[in-house]
Design a protein around this motif. Structure first.
Motif, mmCIF file in Angstrom:
data_model
loop_
_atom_site.group_PDB
_atom_site.id
_atom_site.type_symbol
_atom_site.label_atom_id
_atom_site.label_comp_id
_atom_site.label_asym_id
_atom_site.label_seq_id
_atom_site.Cartn_x
_atom_site.Cartn_y
_atom_site.Cartn_z
ATOM 1 N N GLU A 169 -8.348 0.289 -3.805
ATOM 2 C CA GLU A 169 -7.715 0.319 -5.126
ATOM 3 C C GLU A 169 -8.028 -0.945 -5.921
ATOM 4 O O GLU A 169 -8.290 -0.885 -7.133
ATOM 5 C CB GLU A 169 -6.203 0.492 -4.978
ATOM 6 C CG GLU A 169 -5.488 0.714 -6.293
ATOM 7 C CD GLU A 169 -4.020 1.061 -6.099
ATOM 8 O OE1 GLU A 169 -3.422 1.599 -7.043
ATOM 9 O OE2 GLU A 169 -3.472 0.803 -5.012
ATOM 10 N N TRP A 206 0.797 14.671 3.242
ATOM 11 C CA TRP A 206 0.642 13.783 2.081
ATOM 12 C C TRP A 206 0.035 12.451 2.510
ATOM 13 O O TRP A 206 -0.884 11.931 1.861
ATOM 14 C CB TRP A 206 2.006 13.568 1.420
ATOM 15 C CG TRP A 206 1.984 12.545 0.333
ATOM 16 C CD1 TRP A 206 1.626 12.735 -0.971
ATOM 17 C CD2 TRP A 206 2.309 11.152 0.463
ATOM 18 N NE1 TRP A 206 1.722 11.549 -1.665
ATOM 19 C CE2 TRP A 206 2.134 10.570 -0.816
ATOM 20 C CE3 TRP A 206 2.746 10.359 1.516
ATOM 21 C CZ2 TRP A 206 2.378 9.214 -1.042
ATOM 22 C CZ3 TRP A 206 2.977 9.006 1.291
ATOM 23 C CH2 TRP A 206 2.797 8.449 0.020
ATOM 24 N N LEU A 207 0.517 11.884 3.623
ATOM 25 C CA LEU A 207 0.021 10.584 4.075
ATOM 26 C C LEU A 207 -1.435 10.677 4.514
ATOM 27 O O LEU A 207 -2.238 9.778 4.219
ATOM 28 C CB LEU A 207 0.901 10.068 5.213
ATOM 29 C CG LEU A 207 0.572 8.671 5.749
ATOM 30 C CD1 LEU A 207 0.593 7.641 4.621
ATOM 31 C CD2 LEU A 207 1.549 8.277 6.852
ATOM 32 N N ARG A 235 -8.163 9.599 0.996
ATOM 33 C CA ARG A 235 -8.590 9.327 -0.377
ATOM 34 C C ARG A 235 -8.998 7.866 -0.521
ATOM 35 O O ARG A 235 -10.002 7.542 -1.167
ATOM 36 C CB ARG A 235 -7.472 9.674 -1.360
ATOM 37 C CG ARG A 235 -7.875 9.528 -2.821
ATOM 38 C CD ARG A 235 -6.754 9.959 -3.742
ATOM 39 N NE ARG A 235 -6.430 11.356 -3.578
ATOM 40 C CZ ARG A 235 -5.274 11.819 -3.097
ATOM 41 N NH1 ARG A 235 -4.337 10.970 -2.733
ATOM 42 N NH2 ARG A 235 -5.060 13.104 -2.976
ATOM 43 N N ALA A 236 -8.226 6.954 0.090
ATOM 44 C CA ALA A 236 -8.530 5.525 -0.009
ATOM 45 C C ALA A 236 -9.838 5.191 0.705
ATOM 46 O O ALA A 236 -10.720 4.530 0.146
ATOM 47 C CB ALA A 236 -7.372 4.710 0.563
ATOM 48 N N ARG A 249 2.953 3.912 -3.206
ATOM 49 C CA ARG A 249 2.577 5.320 -3.284
ATOM 50 C C ARG A 249 3.733 6.279 -3.031
ATOM 51 O O ARG A 249 3.616 7.472 -3.305
ATOM 52 C CB ARG A 249 1.460 5.603 -2.263
ATOM 53 C CG ARG A 249 0.116 5.028 -2.665
ATOM 54 C CD ARG A 249 -0.868 5.008 -1.497
ATOM 55 N NE ARG A 249 -2.224 4.709 -1.943
ATOM 56 C CZ ARG A 249 -2.643 3.517 -2.296
ATOM 57 N NH1 ARG A 249 -1.817 2.477 -2.246
ATOM 58 N NH2 ARG A 249 -3.891 3.328 -2.702
ATOM 59 N N ASP A 257 -3.674 12.729 3.363
ATOM 60 C CA ASP A 257 -4.461 12.834 2.128
ATOM 61 C C ASP A 257 -4.629 11.472 1.455
ATOM 62 O O ASP A 257 -5.723 11.135 0.977
ATOM 63 C CB ASP A 257 -3.796 13.816 1.159
ATOM 64 C CG ASP A 257 -3.877 15.262 1.629
ATOM 65 O OD1 ASP A 257 -4.683 15.545 2.536
ATOM 66 O OD2 ASP A 257 -3.114 16.093 1.100
ATOM 67 N N GLU A 258 -3.548 10.681 1.417
ATOM 68 C CA GLU A 258 -3.622 9.361 0.785
ATOM 69 C C GLU A 258 -4.576 8.440 1.546
ATOM 70 O O GLU A 258 -5.366 7.697 0.939
ATOM 71 C CB GLU A 258 -2.226 8.734 0.717
ATOM 72 C CG GLU A 258 -1.290 9.401 -0.274
ATOM 73 C CD GLU A 258 -1.766 9.270 -1.707
ATOM 74 O OE1 GLU A 258 -2.195 8.161 -2.096
ATOM 75 O OE2 GLU A 258 -1.731 10.274 -2.441
ATOM 76 N N CYS A 259 -4.498 8.455 2.872
ATOM 77 C CA CYS A 259 -5.380 7.605 3.682
ATOM 78 C C CYS A 259 -6.836 8.000 3.495
ATOM 79 O O CYS A 259 -7.718 7.144 3.308
ATOM 80 C CB CYS A 259 -4.993 7.701 5.154
ATOM 81 S SG CYS A 259 -3.424 6.922 5.585
ATOM 82 N N TRP A 308 0.825 -1.216 0.000
ATOM 83 C CA TRP A 308 0.000 0.000 0.000
ATOM 84 C C TRP A 308 0.854 1.259 0.000
ATOM 85 O O TRP A 308 0.731 2.106 -0.877
ATOM 86 C CB TRP A 308 -0.937 -0.002 1.220
ATOM 87 C CG TRP A 308 -1.963 1.088 1.152
ATOM 88 C CD1 TRP A 308 -3.201 1.004 0.594
ATOM 89 C CD2 TRP A 308 -1.833 2.433 1.637
ATOM 90 N NE1 TRP A 308 -3.869 2.217 0.701
ATOM 91 C CE2 TRP A 308 -3.042 3.114 1.347
ATOM 92 C CE3 TRP A 308 -0.817 3.131 2.286
ATOM 93 C CZ2 TRP A 308 -3.257 4.448 1.684
ATOM 94 C CZ3 TRP A 308 -1.032 4.460 2.619
ATOM 95 C CH2 TRP A 308 -2.245 5.107 2.320
ATOM 96 N N LEU A 309 1.732 1.406 0.986
ATOM 97 C CA LEU A 309 2.531 2.628 1.073
ATOM 98 C C LEU A 309 3.703 2.598 0.103
ATOM 99 O O LEU A 309 4.034 3.612 -0.514
ATOM 100 C CB LEU A 309 3.033 2.830 2.505
ATOM 101 C CG LEU A 309 3.786 4.138 2.771
ATOM 102 C CD1 LEU A 309 2.971 5.345 2.334
ATOM 103 C CD2 LEU A 309 4.143 4.247 4.250
#
Length: 303
Positions: free
Chosen positions: A247, A288-289, A295-296, A111, A291-293, A107-108
């Motif tokens: 995803e 950033w992290l 978003r998922a 990204r 936002d990614e979390c 996952w990370l």
């Protein structure tokens, strides 16, 4: 003014303590291990303090060494920041990121290129590890956890997730609510030291379905990532966190055969020790992290 210890010696000590060996420091500094040892010995003599105990060919930090290490690391990071502001490229920011193993495995790691692309060159140490983690000994800058494990450090709740039944598309064609218990189920357990993961019993209870003994049968995995891979392979139906399966659902590798979900008991949290909180690279990675979390977890595939 007191005579300062050798800067090269302090750099050798910091690298050896951080990497865990004289050999690791030697590789990082492009010198020999013997040179690292001599530089550290010189600093010890100048400070009249032992920084390492030599035990059975191993170097173990003394109390003085443990106290010095985080301060020196911060000092060299600040020197690197000054060098970058002046246009030098001898130093690049270092970032130690600690996450649960399932997040590190796929996952990370998939990204991180996005962060590097937007932020610029940075040396990242990605650590996949279970709680508890040694913040100071490993100089961890930022830790993502399920649940607030580290309230002694600044910690923030960032996202609330849930688990969803997911499986390969071909398997979904045979699933009906009353028949789910007859299909192979994939169970996830985080082990005795981990938090309680929602079980299939929890899901059947939420769905008001009586599973009988079937909810105890099937495959089992001790990591969320492994359970997700088993589901993608068509071996059964897994309960997967939205943050991990979104995803795969968007790409069509998985489908949600049933809408019922079970919310996780605790949020995902970010912990940043105070020694790292003011670093620009840490603040940029934090945002950033998050936002990614979000978003998922907010993926349309989970609605």
């Amino acid at each position: 003014m007191a005579v300062l210890p050798s800067l090269k010696g302090l750099q050798a000590f910091e690298a050896a303590a951080r990497t865990g060996s004289f050999a690791g420091a030697a590789e990082e500094l492009s010198v020999s291990a013997a040179a690292v040892s001599q530089l550290i010995r010189t600093v010890e003599e100048q400070m009249d303090r032992k920084l390492f105990h030599r035990v059975n060919r191993r170097a173990v930090l003394t109390e003085a060494g443990v106290e010095m290490l985080p301060r020196l690391t911060m000092a060299f990071q600040e020197i690197g920041s000054v060098a970058r502001q002046l246009g030098g490229d001898a130093f690049r920011p270092r970032l130690v990121v600690s996450v649960p193993p399932s997040m590190a495995m796929g996952w990370l790691s998939q990204r991180l290129a996005g962060f590097v692309s937007s932020h610029g060159a940075v040396d990242i140490s990605l650590r996949g590890e279970d709680d508890p983690v040694p913040f100071d000994r490993e100089l961890i800058d930022i830790r993502l956890t399920y649940g607030p494990h580290y309230r002694e450090h600044p910690t923030e709740d960032i996202v609330q997730d849930a688990v969803y039944p997911v499986c390969a598309p071909g398997l979904a064609d045979t699933i009906k609510p009353e028949g789910l218990a007859s299909l192979p189920l994939i169970h996830t357990g985080w082990g005795p030291t981990g938090a309680a993961f929602p079980s299939w019993h929890n899901w059947f209870e939420a769905a008001a379905i009586e599973p009988g003994r079937a909810a105890q049968r099937g495959l089992s995995a001790n990591s969320s990532r492994a359970a997700l891979d088993l589901a993608i392979s068509g071996l059964g139906v897994a309960l997967a966190q939205g943050i991990y399966c979104a995803e795969a659902l968007e790409d069509g590798l998985l489908v949600r055969p049933l809408a019922q979900m079970v919310e996780l008991r605790q949020p995902y949290c970010l912990t940043i020790p105070e020694r790292s909180a003011r670093r620009d690279v840490v603040d940029a990675f934090r945002q950033w992290l998050i936002d990614e979390c979000r978003r998922a977890v907010g993926s349309p595939a989970l609605r």
